[in-house]
Design a protein around this motif. Structure first.
Motif, PDB file in Angstrom:
ATOM      1  N   TYR A  40       4.282 -28.717  24.789  1.00 20.75           N
ATOM      2  CA  TYR A  40       5.251 -29.457  23.971  1.00 20.75           C
ATOM      3  C   TYR A  40       6.347 -28.535  23.470  1.00 20.75           C
ATOM      4  N   SER A  50       7.300 -30.596  19.413  1.00 23.37           N
ATOM      5  CA  SER A  50       6.353 -31.713  19.374  1.00 23.37           C
ATOM      6  C   SER A  50       6.624 -32.821  20.393  1.00 23.37           C
ATOM      7  N   GLN A  51       7.554 -32.594  21.297  1.00 26.12           N
ATOM      8  CA  GLN A  51       7.794 -33.581  22.365  1.00 26.12           C
ATOM      9  C   GLN A  51       7.259 -33.016  23.673  1.00 26.12           C
ATOM     10  N   HIS A  52       6.571 -33.871  24.436  1.00 24.02           N
ATOM     11  CA  HIS A  52       5.942 -33.378  25.661  1.00 24.02           C
ATOM     12  C   HIS A  52       6.985 -32.973  26.698  1.00 24.02           C
ATOM     13  N   ASP A  78      16.113 -28.762  23.921  1.00 20.56           N
ATOM     14  CA  ASP A  78      17.168 -29.430  23.146  1.00 20.56           C
ATOM     15  C   ASP A  78      18.537 -28.887  23.550  1.00 20.56           C
ATOM     16  N   THR A 132       9.634 -34.985  29.394  1.00 24.85           N
ATOM     17  CA  THR A 132      10.166 -36.242  28.847  1.00 24.85           C
ATOM     18  C   THR A 132      11.554 -36.069  28.218  1.00 24.85           C
ATOM     19  N   PHE A 133      12.139 -34.891  28.353  1.00 30.78           N
ATOM     20  CA  PHE A 133      13.471 -34.660  27.774  1.00 30.78           C
ATOM     21  C   PHE A 133      14.572 -35.158  28.711  1.00 30.78           C
ATOM     22  N   THR A 135       1.813 -38.274  27.691  1.00 32.66           N
ATOM     23  CA  THR A 135       3.092 -37.564  27.581  1.00 32.66           C
ATOM     24  C   THR A 135       4.057 -38.265  26.631  1.00 32.66           C
ATOM     25  N   GLY A 136       3.773 -39.519  26.326  1.00 31.37           N
ATOM     26  CA  GLY A 136       4.708 -40.276  25.506  1.00 31.37           C
ATOM     27  C   GLY A 136       5.871 -40.838  26.299  1.00 31.37           C
TER      28      GLY A 136
END
Ligand SMILES: *Cc1c(COP(=O)(O)O)cnc(C)c1O
Length: 379
Positions: free
Chosen positions: A193, A196-198, A169, A201-202, A61-62
């Protein structure tokens, strides 16, 4: 006409047997790791597979940290506690979700406030969120206060419906402006995603589920992800009975929970994770075939929103109206092709009938029209 849809699904899954909505798929090292786990006698909440699983989820997931739990509900519950949700507080979420989201809020003795979903994502609408906050809330001493109830709105829990990401966002920017802690219910969106962000994780914390119907499973299981070292160590502490680490002494410094994932579940999940990317490819191919079919038949198939890459966990179509939906459910289920309407909206359940709500037009619109169709990985 819906007979053709049932026939298409049957041909796609290439079987004359009953076609379930979502079947788990065990084709890798599950049995091998389970045997290793049993042979080691470390089957419970301490063991190498749990550690490996956490490392792999963080990598995948990063997120900086991952904390494995017994299920997705417990991951959400602890995430909300760590978001400082206190008894009497309010938590904004969407009415179009699975009950677990609201149960977790209730376990904190907090109340859900329901804000509408987007037509494009089926997840929490940033516009509806902003409108609700601008209309009903004020910032006081760096907390968001609901002027109608006088309570604090402590957290906001968007949910990525069927794996399709919310517009994170925008949601994050609004939550930040109002000092509301963002906690993502990413139970359905492992492998999805946004920009491009999993997903998961926001926010300050995100929760995943590994229940039997999810994209990968160990029968049951959950995970919290976060980038915050303090939240991560608190999550680890509170999910392991708040025991102070010591070789033989049993001391606990608060009321904790027995929420740690057993090693035996983690063994299965480590094997499942090895196949996650191939499952997602497989599901995206299925979604593409569905998309072609429904486009040809002038029916509305739900596709991934803009700027997103979805895991297509559960495929869905949107029928013309409630009568069409019911007709579709009858025809397909009679043919042994399992289909299911979306959840009853949360604010209609008797536990939440007094909850405060924004305008819920889109959620209502979806509730009458959405049907999930078979979505298992095809071997
Ligand atoms: C599956 C799910 C959960 C968590 O469920 P568990 O069965 O407790 O793992 C939470 N929220 C949503 C939206 C889900 O679909």
């Amino acid at each position: 006409m819906f007979e053709a849809t049932a026939a298409f699904i049957r041909s796609t899954f290439n079987t004359s047997a009953f076609i379930p909505l979502h079947e788990p798929c065990f084709i890798g090292n599950e049995k091998r790791y389970l045997n290793e786990c049993i042979d080691s006698t470390f089957v419970s909440s301490v063991g190498a597979f749990v550690d490996t699983f956490e490392t792999r989820i963080a990598e995948y997931t990063g997120a900086k940290y991952a904390i494995a739990t017994v299920n997705g509900t417990s991951a959400l519950h602890v995430s909300l506690l760590l978001a400082n949700v206190q008894p009497g507080d309010e938590v904004i979420t969407q009415p179009l979700t699975f009950i677990a989201t609201c149960n977790a809020i209730s376990y904190c003795n907090a109340s859900p406030v329901f804000v509408d979903v987007d037509r494009e994502t089926m997840g929490l609408s940033p516009r509806a969120l902003r409108t609700f906050l601008e209309t009903h809330c004020v910032l006081e001493d760096a907390t968001c206060k609901n002027r109608i109830t006088g309570n604090i709105i402590r957290a906001c829990v968007p949910m990525h419906t069927f794996g399709h990401p919310c517009r994170m966002d925008k949601i994050k920017a609004i939550c930040d402006a109002y000092h509301i802690v963002l906690v993502e219910d990413a139970a359905e969106s492992l492998g999805s995603y946004y920009r491009s962000q999993h997903t998961g994780t926001f926010g300050a914390l995100g929760a995943f589920s590994f229940n039997g119907n999810k994209i990968i499973t160990a029968g049951g299981g959950g995970c919290i992800v976060t980038n915050d070292a303090t939240l991560a160590s608190k999550a680890r502490h509170i999910t392991t009975t708040a025991k102070i680490p010591h070789s033989w002494e049993y001391t606990h410094d608060m009321i904790g929970y027995n929420y740690r994932m057993p090693n035996i579940n983690a063994a299965v999940l480590v094997a499942q994770l090895e196949y996650l990317d191939s499952y997602i490819e497989n599901k995206r191919r299925l979604a593409h075939e569905y998309w072609n079919f429904f486009a040809e038949h002038d029916m509305n198939f739900v596709t991934e929103p803009e700027k997103s890459r979805s895991n297509y966990w559960l495929n869905a179509i949107v029928l013309e109206n409630k009568q069409e939906r019911d007709h579709f459910l009858e025809v397909t289920n009679a043919q042994g092709v399992m289909t299911r309407p979306v959840w009853t909206l949360m604010h209609k359940l008797k536990m939440f009938e007094n909850a405060q709500c924004g305008t819920l037009e889109n959620a209502q619109w979806f509730e009458e029209r959405v049907v999930n169709i078979p979505s298992s990985v095809r071997l």
